[in-house]
Design a protein around this motif. Structure first.
Motif, PDB file in Angstrom:
ATOM      1  N   ILE A 103       0.837  -1.209   0.000  1.00 16.62           N
ATOM      2  CA  ILE A 103       0.000   0.000   0.000  1.00 16.62           C
ATOM      3  C   ILE A 103       0.865   1.251   0.000  1.00 16.62           C
ATOM      4  CG2 ILE A 103      -1.980  -1.099   1.084  1.00 16.62           C
ATOM      5  CD1 ILE A 103      -1.117   0.190   3.745  1.00 16.62           C
ATOM      6  N   GLY A 104       2.164   1.074   0.204  1.00 14.97           N
ATOM      7  CA  GLY A 104       3.087   2.184   0.031  1.00 14.97           C
ATOM      8  C   GLY A 104       3.314   2.997   1.281  1.00 14.97           C
ATOM      9  N   PRO A 105       4.087   4.040   1.172  1.00 10.06           N
ATOM     10  CA  PRO A 105       4.305   4.906   2.326  1.00 10.06           C
ATOM     11  C   PRO A 105       3.071   5.747   2.624  1.00 10.06           C
ATOM     12  CG  PRO A 105       5.358   5.833   0.384  1.00 10.06           C
ATOM     13  CD  PRO A 105       4.830   4.483  -0.020  1.00 10.06           C
ATOM     14  N   VAL A 106       2.951   6.168   3.870  1.00 11.34           N
ATOM     15  CA  VAL A 106       1.923   7.141   4.256  1.00 11.34           C
ATOM     16  C   VAL A 106       2.305   8.491   3.659  1.00 11.34           C
ATOM     17  CG1 VAL A 106       0.895   8.337   6.236  1.00 11.34           C
ATOM     18  CG2 VAL A 106       1.355   5.866   6.347  1.00 11.34           C
ATOM     19  N   TYR A 107       1.306   9.269   3.262  1.00 12.97           N
ATOM     20  CA  TYR A 107       1.559  10.596   2.703  1.00 12.97           C
ATOM     21  C   TYR A 107       2.522  11.371   3.599  1.00 12.97           C
ATOM     22  CZ  TYR A 107      -2.591  10.186  -0.383  1.00 12.97           C
ATOM     23  OH  TYR A 107      -3.501   9.808  -1.337  1.00 12.97           O
ATOM     24  N   ASP A 108       3.422  12.114   2.984  1.00 14.27           N
ATOM     25  CA  ASP A 108       4.395  12.868   3.770  1.00 14.27           C
ATOM     26  C   ASP A 108       3.775  14.066   4.479  1.00 14.27           C
ATOM     27  OD1 ASP A 108       3.979  14.544   1.617  1.00 14.27           O
ATOM     28  OD2 ASP A 108       5.995  14.317   0.789  1.00 14.27           O
ATOM     29  N   THR A 109       2.517  14.359   4.200  1.00  8.71           N
ATOM     30  CA  THR A 109       1.805  15.427   4.912  1.00  8.71           C
ATOM     31  C   THR A 109       1.130  14.916   6.182  1.00  8.71           C
ATOM     32  OG1 THR A 109      -0.072  14.995   3.449  1.00  8.71           O
ATOM     33  CG2 THR A 109       1.384  16.819   2.862  1.00  8.71           C
ATOM     34  N   LEU A 110       1.254  13.607   6.454  1.00  9.91           N
ATOM     35  CA  LEU A 110       0.620  12.989   7.607  1.00  9.91           C
ATOM     36  C   LEU A 110       1.675  12.339   8.501  1.00  9.91           C
ATOM     37  CD1 LEU A 110      -2.296  11.210   5.704  1.00  9.91           C
ATOM     38  CD2 LEU A 110      -2.397  13.411   6.888  1.00  9.91           C
ATOM     39  N   ASP A 111       1.344  12.170   9.770  1.00 12.51           N
ATOM     40  CA  ASP A 111       2.183  11.428  10.716  1.00 12.51           C
ATOM     41  C   ASP A 111       1.559  10.057  10.938  1.00 12.51           C
ATOM     42  OD1 ASP A 111       3.836  13.664  11.132  1.00 12.51           O
ATOM     43  OD2 ASP A 111       2.495  14.421  12.698  1.00 12.51           O
ATOM     44  N   HIS A 112       2.410   9.049  11.138  1.00 14.50           N
ATOM     45  CA  HIS A 112       1.845   7.729  11.389  1.00 14.50           C
ATOM     46  C   HIS A 112       2.719   6.936  12.341  1.00 14.50           C
ATOM     47  CE1 HIS A 112       4.886   6.377   8.494  1.00 14.50           C
ATOM     48  NE2 HIS A 112       4.648   5.138   8.899  1.00 14.50           N
ATOM     49  N   ASP A 119       1.403  -4.230  22.461  1.00 16.71           N
ATOM     50  CA  ASP A 119       1.744  -3.558  23.710  1.00 16.71           C
ATOM     51  C   ASP A 119       1.824  -2.044  23.559  1.00 16.71           C
ATOM     52  OD1 ASP A 119       1.986  -5.987  25.193  1.00 16.71           O
ATOM     53  OD2 ASP A 119       3.941  -6.311  24.247  1.00 16.71           O
ATOM     54  N   GLY A 120       1.474  -1.544  22.369  1.00 12.59           N
ATOM     55  CA  GLY A 120       1.517  -0.111  22.134  1.00 12.59           C
ATOM     56  C   GLY A 120       2.890   0.429  21.837  1.00 12.59           C
ATOM     57  N   HIS A 121       3.821  -0.444  21.423  1.00 14.13           N
ATOM     58  CA  HIS A 121       5.176  -0.012  21.100  1.00 14.13           C
ATOM     59  C   HIS A 121       5.379   0.059  19.592  1.00 14.13           C
ATOM     60  CE1 HIS A 121       6.231  -2.035  25.165  1.00 14.13           C
ATOM     61  NE2 HIS A 121       5.908  -0.762  25.351  1.00 14.13           N
ATOM     62  N   PRO A 122       6.122   1.039  19.098  1.00 13.47           N
ATOM     63  CA  PRO A 122       6.426   1.087  17.663  1.00 13.47           C
ATOM     64  C   PRO A 122       7.091  -0.213  17.214  1.00 13.47           C
ATOM     65  CG  PRO A 122       7.033   3.154  18.716  1.00 13.47           C
ATOM     66  CD  PRO A 122       6.675   2.201  19.829  1.00 13.47           C
ATOM     67  N   ALA A 123       6.672  -0.728  16.057  1.00 14.41           N
ATOM     68  CA  ALA A 123       7.151  -2.020  15.577  1.00 14.41           C
ATOM     69  C   ALA A 123       7.084  -2.047  14.064  1.00 14.41           C
ATOM     70  CB  ALA A 123       6.309  -3.149  16.171  1.00 14.41           C
ATOM     71  N   ASP A 124       7.654  -3.084  13.481  1.00 12.75           N
ATOM     72  CA  ASP A 124       7.580  -3.263  12.036  1.00 12.75           C
ATOM     73  C   ASP A 124       6.267  -3.908  11.606  1.00 12.75           C
ATOM     74  OD1 ASP A 124      10.014  -2.100  11.457  1.00 12.75           O
ATOM     75  OD2 ASP A 124      11.128  -3.980  11.616  1.00 12.75           O
ATOM     76  N   GLU A 125       5.542  -4.466  12.554  1.00 13.83           N
ATOM     77  CA  GLU A 125       4.234  -5.050  12.250  1.00 13.83           C
ATOM     78  C   GLU A 125       3.277  -4.693  13.362  1.00 13.83           C
ATOM     79  OE1 GLU A 125       2.111  -9.431  11.877  1.00 13.83           O
ATOM     80  OE2 GLU A 125       4.131  -9.163  11.046  1.00 13.83           O
ATOM     81  N   GLY A 126       2.089  -4.252  12.969  1.00 17.84           N
ATOM     82  CA  GLY A 126       1.105  -3.890  13.971  1.00 17.84           C
ATOM     83  C   GLY A 126      -0.007  -3.058  13.366  1.00 17.84           C
ATOM     84  N   GLU A 127      -0.708  -2.322  14.239  1.00 17.89           N
ATOM     85  CA  GLU A 127      -1.830  -1.497  13.789  1.00 17.89           C
ATOM     86  C   GLU A 127      -1.324  -0.165  13.250  1.00 17.89           C
ATOM     87  OE1 GLU A 127      -6.158   0.199  15.338  1.00 17.89           O
ATOM     88  OE2 GLU A 127      -4.674  -0.488  16.809  1.00 17.89           O
ATOM     89  N   LEU A 128      -1.851   0.240  12.114  1.00 17.22           N
ATOM     90  CA  LEU A 128      -1.501   1.533  11.527  1.00 17.22           C
ATOM     91  C   LEU A 128      -2.354   2.617  12.176  1.00 17.22           C
ATOM     92  CD1 LEU A 128       0.036   3.206   9.413  1.00 17.22           C
ATOM     93  CD2 LEU A 128      -1.831   2.710   7.806  1.00 17.22           C
ATOM     94  N   CYS A 129      -1.697   3.649  12.688  1.00 25.64           N
ATOM     95  CA  CYS A 129      -2.359   4.781  13.327  1.00 25.64           C
ATOM     96  C   CYS A 129      -1.867   6.058  12.649  1.00 25.64           C
ATOM     97  CB  CYS A 129      -2.040   4.821  14.823  1.00 25.64           C
ATOM     98  SG  CYS A 129      -2.444   3.288  15.700  1.00 25.64           S
ATOM     99  N   VAL A 130      -2.794   6.970  12.330  1.00 27.80           N
ATOM    100  CA  VAL A 130      -2.455   8.127  11.492  1.00 27.80           C
ATOM    101  C   VAL A 130      -3.091   9.391  12.061  1.00 27.80           C
ATOM    102  CG1 VAL A 130      -2.555   9.112   9.157  1.00 27.80           C
ATOM    103  CG2 VAL A 130      -2.356   6.622   9.450  1.00 27.80           C
ATOM    104  N   ARG A 131      -2.356  10.494  11.963  1.00 26.79           N
ATOM    105  CA  ARG A 131      -2.902  11.805  12.296  1.00 26.79           C
ATOM    106  C   ARG A 131      -2.408  12.801  11.252  1.00 26.79           C
ATOM    107  NH1 ARG A 131       0.857  13.275  17.633  1.00 26.79           N
ATOM    108  NH2 ARG A 131       2.805  13.657  16.462  1.00 26.79           N
ATOM    109  N   GLY A 132      -3.025  13.988  11.259  1.00 28.39           N
ATOM    110  CA  GLY A 132      -2.602  15.024  10.323  1.00 28.39           C
ATOM    111  C   GLY A 132      -3.781  15.673   9.639  1.00 28.39           C
ATOM    112  N   HIS A 177      -3.843  13.431  18.624  1.00 29.33           N
ATOM    113  CA  HIS A 177      -4.419  12.094  18.615  1.00 29.33           C
ATOM    114  C   HIS A 177      -4.258  11.434  17.241  1.00 29.33           C
ATOM    115  CE1 HIS A 177      -6.458  13.406  22.338  1.00 29.33           C
ATOM    116  NE2 HIS A 177      -6.551  12.110  22.597  1.00 29.33           N
ATOM    117  N   TYR A 178      -3.830  10.207  17.277  1.00 28.00           N
ATOM    118  CA  TYR A 178      -3.778   9.368  16.073  1.00 28.00           C
ATOM    119  C   TYR A 178      -5.101   8.613  15.941  1.00 28.00           C
ATOM    120  CZ  TYR A 178       1.353   9.860  16.042  1.00 28.00           C
ATOM    121  OH  TYR A 178       2.639  10.337  16.001  1.00 28.00           O
ATOM    122  N   TYR A 179      -5.571   8.456  14.707  1.00 30.70           N
ATOM    123  CA  TYR A 179      -6.732   7.604  14.462  1.00 30.70           C
ATOM    124  C   TYR A 179      -6.260   6.172  14.305  1.00 30.70           C
ATOM    125  CZ  TYR A 179     -10.661   5.287  12.337  1.00 30.70           C
ATOM    126  OH  TYR A 179     -11.674   4.386  12.075  1.00 30.70           O
TER     127      TYR A 179
END
Length: 540
Positions: free
Chosen positions: A335-344, A350-363, A400-402
């Motif tokens: 699905i590619g990178p997240v838009y560079d105008t957004l944070d993800h 456990d809520g830790h940044p990882a290479d696999e997990g839930e995608l959360c986005v804000r912006g 807040h991230y969605y």
């Protein structure tokens, strides 16, 4: 490309109407309508809406129309008035549309005469005012005494439209999207796909499905032509896009599979096509190769995004040479990178940044919360100083991230969509990603498409696989799968279908499959209480 200073959706159209008044804005049922004409229809219709509403512009307009001049002029008229638009699908049950009107607090319902049920929506108090039209009435000259209000100056923070998604409680959830959210998306995608005057874009999505916002306003914001197929045209998409000289195609991937199954994907027949863009589901490499054969000169983009993030928030463009397409672990296009105008963030359980997990986005494209604030609970989070906090009430902020509810993995420097979090379940005590079983089954040479569901069985949940292609002998198929996945992941049942059911948005209809399989008593064991699906970031 820079957008209008007001960032209002109508301004994208109005600017093109001023710059290219005689260019075709819309082609519908063999008739072309110029920007000047469509602008005039919207002006007159906005006046009729105001008159119906007692002389004042309404705040909220529901639109019961599809693939008609009433639909497009009605959408523009409401935007011209600065009203929030809530599209309704004429194919949906009237009871659901009534519920949506009530939840949206509709002031005026603009409806195609053929789409409105005989009893209407005003008689029972669902809406205060109905304005019922035919396309012939939309194009009729304006009454001499009809005042046409000037365009409203909608603010960036005003709500442009509200779309309703299915809620887990059975009550639709309203997603308000503001002009600043939508305008940021439109500006980016006009530039990405190099849309401009003379281009011809497809319109495959119903107005209740948010990719339709791309169809309308990326097209009209660029001064291009929106070409509207009827439903039957979508069964032969190559014939249609060739006959209509479509330059930009946008649809769900399922359309490719359905057309291929019907033998309606002839190779090399779409020389005018420059871009093929897919959204809404995982795009498999089988589908991508089939589309590449249709239009070898076109660029293929796979894009992703929930309604709450305004159409799409990621994009991946396949290299023109299929030999350079990256292999992925589940045989789907990244699905590619997240838009560079957004944070993800990608967060593990456990809520830790990882290479696999839930995608959360804000912006800038993130909506500001559901129509009912109670629906916001546990759908947002903050992550600061290494600590993740789930939103459980109170005001939402830009911090807040969605939480998309989608599982992704970083592979080769980009994002791969693995499936929904609720597709990860416990089977026989093991945590299983149903998408992994689907990937294995799709790799069988006789299988075209595959969907795996977890359904109640005699010993808890069991995997049930539905597939299209050639019928498989059960024992041989299970033996083949055992060579590709662990034994606990081999489905107990394999169900061959001529084709997978699709919902009104053209996506594979998993709930319909679930209902059909649960209702079929023949191969189904007696139901037992289901084990709860595992989730990332437990919220209990």
């Amino acid at each position: 490309m820079t957008g209008p200073t007001t960032t209002a959706l109508y301004d994208w159209f109005a600017r093109s109407a001023a710059a290219h008044p005689d260019a075709p804005a819309l082609e519908l049922d063999g008739t072309a309508y110029s920007y000047r004409q469509l602008e005039r229809y919207a002006e007159v219709l906005s006046g009729r809406i105001v008159r119906a509403h007692g002389g004042a512009p309404p705040a909220r307009v529901a639109l019961l129309a599809s693939r008609s001049l009433t639909a497009f002029a009605g959408y523009l008229a409401a935007q011209r008035l600065g009203a929030t638009v809530t599209p309704l699908n004429p194919g949906y049950p009237a009871a659901r549309n009534r519920t949506v009107c009530r939840l949206a607090r509709t002031d005026v319902l603009v409806a195609e005469r053929s789409a409105l049920p005989p009893e209407g929506y005003a008689a029972d108090g669902t809406v205060p005012v109905e304005l019922v039209l035919t396309d012939e009435e939309v194009t009729a000259p304006a009454p001499a005494d009809l005042p046409v209000p000037p365009p409203a100056r909608a603010a960036a923070d005003d709500v442009a439209y509200v779309l309703f998604t299915s809620g887990s409680t059975g009550r639709p959830k309203g997603v308000p999207v503001r002009h600043r959210n939508a305008s940021a998306y439109v500006a980016r995608n006009i530039e990405r796909f190099r849309v401009g005057p003379g281009d011809r874009t497809s319109h495959t999505f119903d107005l209740t499905f948010d990719p339709s916002v791309h169809d309308l306003f990326v097209t009209w914001g660029a001064g291009a032509t929106l070409v509207v197929p009827q439903r039957t045209d979508l069964l032969t998409p190559v014939e249609y896009l060739t006959r209509q000289a479509i330059t930009h195609w946008f649809s769900v991937p399922s359309l490719v599979s359905v057309s291929a199954a019907l033998g309606n994907l002839p190779a090399g027949q779409a020389p005018a096509l420059r871009h093929g863009v897919f959204i809404g589901e995982q795009l498999t490499y089988r589908q991508a190769r089939a589309w590449h054969d249709v239009a070898p000169g076109a660029v293929i983009d796979n894009v992703y995004g929930p309604t709450e993030l305004t159409v799409a928030c990621t994009a991946y463009r396949l290299p023109r040479d299929p030999q350079q397409w990256p292999a992925t672990s589940n045989d789907t296009v990244p699905i590619g990178p997240v838009y560079d105008t957004l944070d993800h963030l990608v967060l593990d359980e456990d809520g830790h940044p990882a290479d696999e997990g839930e995608l959360c986005v804000r912006g800038v494209q993130r909506f500001d919360g559901y129509l009912d604030p109670d629906d916001d609970n546990e759908r947002f989070l903050t992550h600061e100083d290494g600590r993740t906090e789930i939103h459980r009430g109170g005001p939402l902020t830009d911090a807040h991230y969605y939480r998309t509810g989608d599982r992704v993995r970083r592979e080769q420097g980009t994002l791969l969509h693995l499936g929904r979090l609720d597709n990860q379940v416990k089977l026989r005590g093991y945590r299983v990603e149903l998408g992994e079983i689907e990937t294995a089954l799709r790799r069988h040479p006789a299988v075209e498409e595959a969907v795996v569901l977890a359904l109640p069985g005699t010993n808890g949940l069991e995997a049930v696989a539905c597939y299209t292609g050639e019928p498989l002998e059960r024992a041989a198929a299970r033996g083949w799968l055992r060579a590709h996945v662990p034994p606990h992941m081999v489905p107990r049942r394999l169900v061959h279908l001529e084709r997978l059911p699709l919902n009104p948005n053209g996506k594979i209809d998993r709930p319909a499959l679930r209902r059909d399989l649960t209702a079929d008593p023949t191969p189904t064991p007696a139901p037992a209480p289901a084990a709860a699906p595992t989730r990332l970031l437990p919220v209990g």
